[in-house]
Design a protein around this motif. Structure first.
Motif, mmCIF file in Angstrom:
data_model
loop_
_atom_site.group_PDB
_atom_site.id
_atom_site.type_symbol
_atom_site.label_atom_id
_atom_site.label_comp_id
_atom_site.label_asym_id
_atom_site.label_seq_id
_atom_site.Cartn_x
_atom_site.Cartn_y
_atom_site.Cartn_z
ATOM 1 N N GLN A 103 0.817 -1.211 0.000
ATOM 2 C CA GLN A 103 0.000 0.000 0.000
ATOM 3 C C GLN A 103 0.851 1.260 0.000
ATOM 4 O OE1 GLN A 103 -2.639 -0.566 3.344
ATOM 5 N NE2 GLN A 103 -4.153 -1.593 2.068
ATOM 6 N N MET A 104 2.013 1.202 0.615
ATOM 7 C CA MET A 104 2.901 2.359 0.647
ATOM 8 C C MET A 104 3.591 2.534 -0.700
ATOM 9 S SD MET A 104 6.167 2.967 3.162
ATOM 10 C CE MET A 104 6.898 1.418 2.658
ATOM 11 N N ALA A 105 4.068 1.451 -1.285
ATOM 12 C CA ALA A 105 4.815 1.517 -2.535
ATOM 13 C C ALA A 105 3.909 1.724 -3.753
ATOM 14 C CB ALA A 105 5.638 0.247 -2.713
ATOM 15 N N VAL A 106 2.679 1.227 -3.682
ATOM 16 C CA VAL A 106 1.720 1.359 -4.785
ATOM 17 C C VAL A 106 0.448 1.995 -4.212
ATOM 18 C CG1 VAL A 106 0.514 0.136 -6.636
ATOM 19 C CG2 VAL A 106 2.678 -0.765 -5.754
ATOM 20 N N PRO A 107 0.405 3.323 -4.102
ATOM 21 C CA PRO A 107 -0.708 4.010 -3.444
ATOM 22 C C PRO A 107 -2.119 3.660 -3.943
ATOM 23 C CG PRO A 107 1.088 5.528 -3.784
ATOM 24 C CD PRO A 107 1.454 4.261 -4.500
ATOM 25 N N PRO A 108 -2.336 3.339 -5.227
ATOM 26 C CA PRO A 108 -3.706 2.970 -5.629
ATOM 27 C C PRO A 108 -4.246 1.716 -4.931
ATOM 28 C CG PRO A 108 -2.429 3.551 -7.572
ATOM 29 C CD PRO A 108 -1.475 3.496 -6.409
ATOM 30 N N THR A 109 -3.368 0.906 -4.313
ATOM 31 C CA THR A 109 -3.836 -0.290 -3.600
ATOM 32 C C THR A 109 -4.390 0.039 -2.214
ATOM 33 O OG1 THR A 109 -1.630 -0.760 -2.707
ATOM 34 C CG2 THR A 109 -2.221 -1.801 -4.812
ATOM 35 N N GLU A 110 -4.216 1.270 -1.758
ATOM 36 C CA GLU A 110 -4.753 1.696 -0.453
ATOM 37 C C GLU A 110 -6.271 1.815 -0.581
ATOM 38 O OE1 GLU A 110 -5.610 2.531 3.088
ATOM 39 O OE2 GLU A 110 -3.466 2.351 2.725
ATOM 40 N N LEU A 111 -6.983 1.021 0.200
ATOM 41 C CA LEU A 111 -8.440 0.965 0.115
ATOM 42 C C LEU A 111 -9.144 1.877 1.117
ATOM 43 C CD1 LEU A 111 -8.733 -2.912 -0.213
ATOM 44 C CD2 LEU A 111 -8.750 -1.209 -2.052
ATOM 45 N N GLY A 112 -8.444 2.345 2.126
ATOM 46 C CA GLY A 112 -9.053 3.144 3.193
ATOM 47 C C GLY A 112 -9.023 2.375 4.498
ATOM 48 N N TRP A 113 -9.319 3.085 5.592
ATOM 49 C CA TRP A 113 -9.204 2.493 6.923
ATOM 50 C C TRP A 113 -10.127 1.300 7.132
ATOM 51 C CZ3 TRP A 113 -5.420 2.888 10.172
ATOM 52 C CH2 TRP A 113 -4.616 4.022 10.155
ATOM 53 N N THR A 114 -11.391 1.448 6.792
ATOM 54 C CA THR A 114 -12.357 0.379 7.082
ATOM 55 C C THR A 114 -12.012 -0.919 6.354
ATOM 56 O OG1 THR A 114 -14.075 2.006 7.541
ATOM 57 C CG2 THR A 114 -14.803 -0.246 7.096
ATOM 58 N N PRO A 115 -11.806 -0.889 5.025
ATOM 59 C CA PRO A 115 -11.435 -2.147 4.366
ATOM 60 C C PRO A 115 -10.096 -2.708 4.865
ATOM 61 C CG PRO A 115 -12.149 -0.540 2.740
ATOM 62 C CD PRO A 115 -12.043 0.173 4.046
ATOM 63 N N ASP A 116 -9.144 -1.827 5.156
ATOM 64 C CA ASP A 116 -7.849 -2.295 5.660
ATOM 65 C C ASP A 116 -8.003 -3.035 6.986
ATOM 66 O OD1 ASP A 116 -6.611 -1.194 3.487
ATOM 67 O OD2 ASP A 116 -5.687 0.468 4.569
ATOM 68 N N VAL A 117 -8.768 -2.477 7.892
ATOM 69 C CA VAL A 117 -8.969 -3.111 9.204
ATOM 70 C C VAL A 117 -9.718 -4.433 9.045
ATOM 71 C CG1 VAL A 117 -10.145 -2.854 11.425
ATOM 72 C CG2 VAL A 117 -8.796 -0.973 10.510
ATOM 73 N N ILE A 118 -10.689 -4.464 8.151
ATOM 74 C CA ILE A 118 -11.425 -5.708 7.907
ATOM 75 C C ILE A 118 -10.489 -6.778 7.338
ATOM 76 C CG2 ILE A 118 -13.228 -6.775 6.478
ATOM 77 C CD1 ILE A 118 -14.802 -4.117 6.818
ATOM 78 N N ILE A 119 -9.638 -6.393 6.391
ATOM 79 C CA ILE A 119 -8.679 -7.345 5.801
ATOM 80 C C ILE A 119 -7.716 -7.862 6.867
ATOM 81 C CG2 ILE A 119 -6.710 -7.536 4.229
ATOM 82 C CD1 ILE A 119 -8.268 -5.563 2.376
ATOM 83 N N LEU A 120 -7.196 -6.973 7.706
ATOM 84 C CA LEU A 120 -6.258 -7.396 8.755
ATOM 85 C C LEU A 120 -6.931 -8.311 9.777
ATOM 86 C CD1 LEU A 120 -4.324 -4.052 9.215
ATOM 87 C CD2 LEU A 120 -3.447 -6.172 8.209
ATOM 88 N N ALA A 121 -8.171 -7.995 10.145
ATOM 89 C CA ALA A 121 -8.898 -8.853 11.090
ATOM 90 C C ALA A 121 -9.170 -10.220 10.464
ATOM 91 C CB ALA A 121 -10.203 -8.188 11.520
ATOM 92 N N ALA A 122 -9.590 -10.233 9.201
ATOM 93 C CA ALA A 122 -9.856 -11.506 8.518
ATOM 94 C C ALA A 122 -8.583 -12.345 8.402
ATOM 95 C CB ALA A 122 -10.457 -11.245 7.139
#
Length: 151
Positions: A103-122
């Motif tokens: 997400q840092m190296a390829v900024p378009p892959t940053e989905l936002g806080w909510t999807p990121d937290v959901i992905i990390l929890a999953a």
């Protein structure tokens, strides 16, 4: 009762370890982001960037530790026990590092806080569940030993 206490202790230590691994991964990415990917006109901006990234990493890691604790507790209630907890914690940290770095190296892959937290929890749930095995009942183990020695 001792077996249950032992499993609870393992789950607690695993959740702490998973939190540490996730926090280290987040901190490393915060360092990389601060040094190579962000603009900071002065020392105070550099420190602010590093501090805010580190705080976010620790907060997310604490959440992942809580998810690992709840998931492990549910697995124990379902008659499962955790195996390879050191490796599981390292896998959580590795997943976090890879996700943050991409997400840092390829900024378009940053989905936002909510999807990121959901992905990390999953991911935390999936890694924890993958490391569980069906527990052998305490009574079955004792019975097998008695039968063997009696034969």
């Amino acid at each position: 009762m001792t077996d249950t206490d032992s499993r609870a202790r393992i789950i607690t230590y695993y959740a702490i370890w998973a939190t540490i691994c996730a926090a280290v991964a987040g901190f490393v990415v915060a360092l990389l982001h601060t040094w190579f990917f962000s603009y900071h006109p002065g020392r105070s901006a550099l420190i602010e960037t590093l501090f805010s990234g580190s705080v976010a990493a620790v907060a997310i890691a604490a959440g992942q530790g809580a998810v690992a604790l709840v998931t492990g507790s549910l697995l124990v209630q379902l008659g499962r026990s955790l195996q390879y907890t050191v490796l599981l914690g390292l896998l959580i940290g590795l997943f976090d590092f890879a996700m943050y770095f991409i997400q840092m190296a390829v900024p378009p892959t940053e989905l936002g806080w909510t999807p990121d937290v959901i992905i990390l929890a999953a991911a935390t749930i999936a890694i924890t569940a993958a490391g569980s095995r069906k527990s052998a009942g305490a009574g079955a183990g004792a019975g097998a030993g008695t039968t063997m020695s009696g034969a």
